[in-house]
Write a protein that holds these residues in place. Sequence first.
Motif, PDB file in Angstrom:
ATOM      1  N   ALA A  96     -35.488 125.660 -25.886  1.00 29.31           N
ATOM      2  CA  ALA A  96     -36.054 124.582 -26.599  1.00 29.31           C
ATOM      3  C   ALA A  96     -34.842 123.877 -27.340  1.00 29.31           C
ATOM      4  CB  ALA A  96     -36.915 125.196 -27.585  1.00 29.31           C
ATOM      5  N   LEU A  97     -33.918 124.226 -27.667  1.00 27.46           N
ATOM      6  CA  LEU A  97     -32.819 123.356 -28.118  1.00 27.46           C
ATOM      7  C   LEU A  97     -32.058 122.881 -27.177  1.00 27.46           C
ATOM      8  CD1 LEU A  97     -31.690 126.290 -30.978  1.00 27.46           C
ATOM      9  CD2 LEU A  97     -32.926 123.958 -31.375  1.00 27.46           C
ATOM     10  N   ALA A  98     -31.925 123.339 -25.875  1.00 26.37           N
ATOM     11  CA  ALA A  98     -31.164 122.677 -24.753  1.00 26.37           C
ATOM     12  C   ALA A  98     -31.870 121.699 -24.261  1.00 26.37           C
ATOM     13  CB  ALA A  98     -30.960 123.745 -23.782  1.00 26.37           C
ATOM     14  N   THR A  99     -33.460 121.679 -24.502  1.00 27.01           N
ATOM     15  CA  THR A  99     -34.155 120.526 -24.077  1.00 27.01           C
ATOM     16  C   THR A  99     -33.922 119.501 -24.958  1.00 27.01           C
ATOM     17  OG1 THR A  99     -36.037 122.089 -23.350  1.00 27.01           O
ATOM     18  CG2 THR A  99     -36.730 119.889 -23.492  1.00 27.01           C
ATOM     19  N   GLY A 100     -33.510 119.512 -26.243  1.00 23.08           N
ATOM     20  CA  GLY A 100     -33.041 118.432 -27.232  1.00 23.08           C
ATOM     21  C   GLY A 100     -31.830 117.777 -26.672  1.00 23.08           C
ATOM     22  N   GLY A 101     -30.993 118.937 -26.182  1.00 24.60           N
ATOM     23  CA  GLY A 101     -29.808 118.275 -25.580  1.00 24.60           C
ATOM     24  C   GLY A 101     -30.088 117.442 -24.563  1.00 24.60           C
ATOM     25  N   PHE A 102     -30.839 117.821 -23.589  1.00 25.50           N
ATOM     26  CA  PHE A 102     -31.093 117.100 -22.370  1.00 25.50           C
ATOM     27  C   PHE A 102     -31.665 115.654 -22.606  1.00 25.50           C
ATOM     28  CE2 PHE A 102     -33.691 115.812 -19.114  1.00 25.50           C
ATOM     29  CZ  PHE A 102     -32.899 115.999 -17.944  1.00 25.50           C
ATOM     30  N   ALA A 103     -32.527 115.664 -23.632  1.00 23.33           N
ATOM     31  CA  ALA A 103     -33.243 114.422 -24.001  1.00 23.33           C
ATOM     32  C   ALA A 103     -32.009 113.390 -24.478  1.00 23.33           C
ATOM     33  CB  ALA A 103     -34.271 114.425 -24.962  1.00 23.33           C
ATOM     34  N   ILE A 104     -31.112 114.038 -25.626  1.00 22.82           N
ATOM     35  CA  ILE A 104     -30.106 113.227 -26.191  1.00 22.82           C
ATOM     36  C   ILE A 104     -28.958 112.822 -25.229  1.00 22.82           C
ATOM     37  CG2 ILE A 104     -28.185 113.537 -27.737  1.00 22.82           C
ATOM     38  CD1 ILE A 104     -29.588 115.150 -29.406  1.00 22.82           C
ATOM     39  N   GLY A 105     -28.701 113.634 -24.046  1.00 20.91           N
ATOM     40  CA  GLY A 105     -27.501 113.142 -23.277  1.00 20.91           C
ATOM     41  C   GLY A 105     -28.197 112.202 -22.075  1.00 20.91           C
ATOM     42  N   THR A 106     -29.515 112.194 -22.139  1.00 20.13           N
ATOM     43  CA  THR A 106     -30.181 111.223 -20.965  1.00 20.13           C
ATOM     44  C   THR A 106     -30.029 110.035 -21.793  1.00 20.13           C
ATOM     45  OG1 THR A 106     -31.593 112.666 -20.009  1.00 20.13           O
ATOM     46  CG2 THR A 106     -32.347 110.539 -19.843  1.00 20.13           C
ATOM     47  N   THR A 107     -30.610 109.891 -23.027  1.00 22.72           N
ATOM     48  CA  THR A 107     -30.908 108.641 -23.649  1.00 22.72           C
ATOM     49  C   THR A 107     -29.141 107.873 -23.909  1.00 22.72           C
ATOM     50  OG1 THR A 107     -31.730 107.255 -25.579  1.00 22.72           O
ATOM     51  CG2 THR A 107     -30.891 109.080 -26.048  1.00 22.72           C
ATOM     52  N   GLU A 108     -28.135 108.780 -24.214  1.00 21.02           N
ATOM     53  CA  GLU A 108     -26.890 108.322 -24.509  1.00 21.02           C
ATOM     54  C   GLU A 108     -26.185 107.768 -23.293  1.00 21.02           C
ATOM     55  OE1 GLU A 108     -22.512 110.040 -26.409  1.00 21.02           O
ATOM     56  OE2 GLU A 108     -24.203 111.400 -25.489  1.00 21.02           O
ATOM     57  N   PHE A 109     -26.268 108.199 -22.224  1.00 17.04           N
ATOM     58  CA  PHE A 109     -25.555 107.963 -20.939  1.00 17.04           C
ATOM     59  C   PHE A 109     -26.315 107.127 -20.044  1.00 17.04           C
ATOM     60  CE2 PHE A 109     -23.081 111.532 -22.265  1.00 17.04           C
ATOM     61  CZ  PHE A 109     -21.858 111.163 -22.267  1.00 17.04           C
ATOM     62  N   VAL A 110     -27.671 107.037 -20.095  1.00 18.35           N
ATOM     63  CA  VAL A 110     -28.377 106.071 -19.043  1.00 18.35           C
ATOM     64  C   VAL A 110     -28.223 104.671 -19.498  1.00 18.35           C
ATOM     65  CG1 VAL A 110     -30.732 106.087 -20.223  1.00 18.35           C
ATOM     66  CG2 VAL A 110     -30.526 106.361 -17.805  1.00 18.35           C
ATOM     67  N   SER A 111     -28.230 104.354 -20.848  1.00 16.36           N
ATOM     68  CA  SER A 111     -27.961 102.980 -20.987  1.00 16.36           C
ATOM     69  C   SER A 111     -26.916 102.170 -20.321  1.00 16.36           C
ATOM     70  CB  SER A 111     -27.951 102.779 -22.611  1.00 16.36           C
ATOM     71  OG  SER A 111     -29.027 103.454 -23.151  1.00 16.36           O
ATOM     72  N   MET A 112     -25.956 102.905 -20.120  1.00 22.00           N
ATOM     73  CA  MET A 112     -24.529 102.363 -19.370  1.00 22.00           C
ATOM     74  C   MET A 112     -24.851 101.830 -17.990  1.00 22.00           C
ATOM     75  SD  MET A 112     -21.846 105.473 -20.667  1.00 22.00           S
ATOM     76  CE  MET A 112     -21.593 105.755 -22.409  1.00 22.00           C
ATOM     77  N   GLY A 113     -25.623 102.661 -17.409  1.00 21.52           N
ATOM     78  CA  GLY A 113     -26.206 102.168 -16.062  1.00 21.52           C
ATOM     79  C   GLY A 113     -27.288 101.386 -15.957  1.00 21.52           C
ATOM     80  N   LEU A 114     -28.091 100.779 -17.006  1.00 21.37           N
ATOM     81  CA  LEU A 114     -29.007  99.876 -17.162  1.00 21.37           C
ATOM     82  C   LEU A 114     -28.555  98.386 -17.905  1.00 21.37           C
ATOM     83  CD1 LEU A 114     -32.161 102.418 -17.602  1.00 21.37           C
ATOM     84  CD2 LEU A 114     -31.332 101.255 -15.463  1.00 21.37           C
ATOM     85  N   LEU A 115     -27.319  98.474 -18.041  1.00 20.95           N
ATOM     86  CA  LEU A 115     -27.264  97.237 -19.022  1.00 20.95           C
ATOM     87  C   LEU A 115     -27.636  95.994 -18.223  1.00 20.95           C
ATOM     88  CD1 LEU A 115     -23.398  97.833 -20.425  1.00 20.95           C
ATOM     89  CD2 LEU A 115     -25.675  97.800 -21.367  1.00 20.95           C
ATOM     90  N   PRO A 116     -27.568  95.513 -17.136  1.00 15.81           N
ATOM     91  CA  PRO A 116     -28.029  94.576 -16.566  1.00 15.81           C
ATOM     92  C   PRO A 116     -29.569  94.299 -16.647  1.00 15.81           C
ATOM     93  CG  PRO A 116     -26.659  95.580 -14.915  1.00 15.81           C
ATOM     94  CD  PRO A 116     -26.881  96.394 -16.046  1.00 15.81           C
TER      95      PRO A 116
END
Length: 408
Positions: free
Chosen positions: A29-49
């Motif tokens: 359950a706690l690792a799922t939260g880590g997955f969500a946080i990691g996704t939102t932190e790094f995905v923005s870099m690839g979607l800047l345009p």
Amino acid sequence: MSAPTLDAAARPDDPTTVGPRRVALAILALATGGFAIGTTEFVSMGLLPEIAAGVGVSIPSAGHLISAYALGVVVGAPVLAYVGARLPRRALALALMAAFVVGNVGSAVASSYGLLLTARFVAGLPHGAFFGVASLIAASLVAESRKGRAVAMVMLGLSVANVAGVPLGTWLGQNVGWREVYWLVAVLGAITVTLTAFFVPRRPGDPTASGRNELSAFAQPQVWLTLLVGAGGFGGMFAVYTYIAETVTDVGGLGSGAVPAFLLAYGLGMVAGTWVAGELADRSVMRALFVGSIGMGLSLLVFYLVAPAGWWGMPAVFVIAVMASVLAVNLQLRLMAVAGRAQTLGAAMNHASLNTANALGAWLGGLVIAAGLGYRAPALVGAALSVFGLVVLLVSAALERRTSTPAA
């Protein structure tokens, strides 16, 4: 990595009976939260345009959204640890993930650049505090000899996000819409809330805890030294990661299609490194930090040398990511050990330190590129930052020996 199990004999004061299956589900359950946080932190870099076009700003201005998130992490870690000091850790984890959901829903519905900037700041606020309290919960569920593995499994969610969540989110953002990515992350956050409520055992809060006690962490020299190791030594990885696309294409002579392969190697390295980190931690956290610091500096130097050779740079990227994970997990454990009574704040500050490293590495890497030294130069900057982190670590170890404090 095998799932950690509770040693009931080693925890006679435990108010609940927690079996191995419940422990595994709680950590999932706690690792799922880590997955969500990691996704939102790094995905923005690839979607800047896409994001820039969506809110009508330039790509450099859209880049400030990443800075706003990082600022939220740095501000939120100490503030939320202070405010939530007396809360039961399960309740604090639930509140933090609920705030994370709100920030990502706000990001999905923001109608202007200003509102999106605010929403990204809000989404970043729970980041460090959640990883801190999740690590404390995981460590409390297992025997002393398996704490390193338990914390590593929580952090594994962040690593897996770079292999699965970020590529999927980038594809979704490019083909469906960037707002849908933040909706997806919000759903992952809601799933985390549900799983945490069901599977993480209830534990009473510490009646002796207080915000003042949490602030006492900042009076501990070892806390500051550990934060410096993270902010400096970990910055080396970000100096390279920030400019990896340009390095692969401009220096390595590969096509843009090779960039996702390098990012996949990075993500796989994080996953492998998280497993290695847990194994090393359960032997000696301090020795693991030396392995991570020295390995990071050497792998950055190797990347500098092989970057012009194209695909030969990929193994170096993999090893850089392995060493980054070894550092991240063991810095988390080190802070938990040296913070004294300020457990929540000490654990939460790790990700504030790592986000400072993010900003520092990217900034210094950009300076040497702007000075005309080329896209290989950030690797040398990163190696220098690793040397800085190693020197601070040596000071920390020497101070610990002088004060006869057992190594973590």
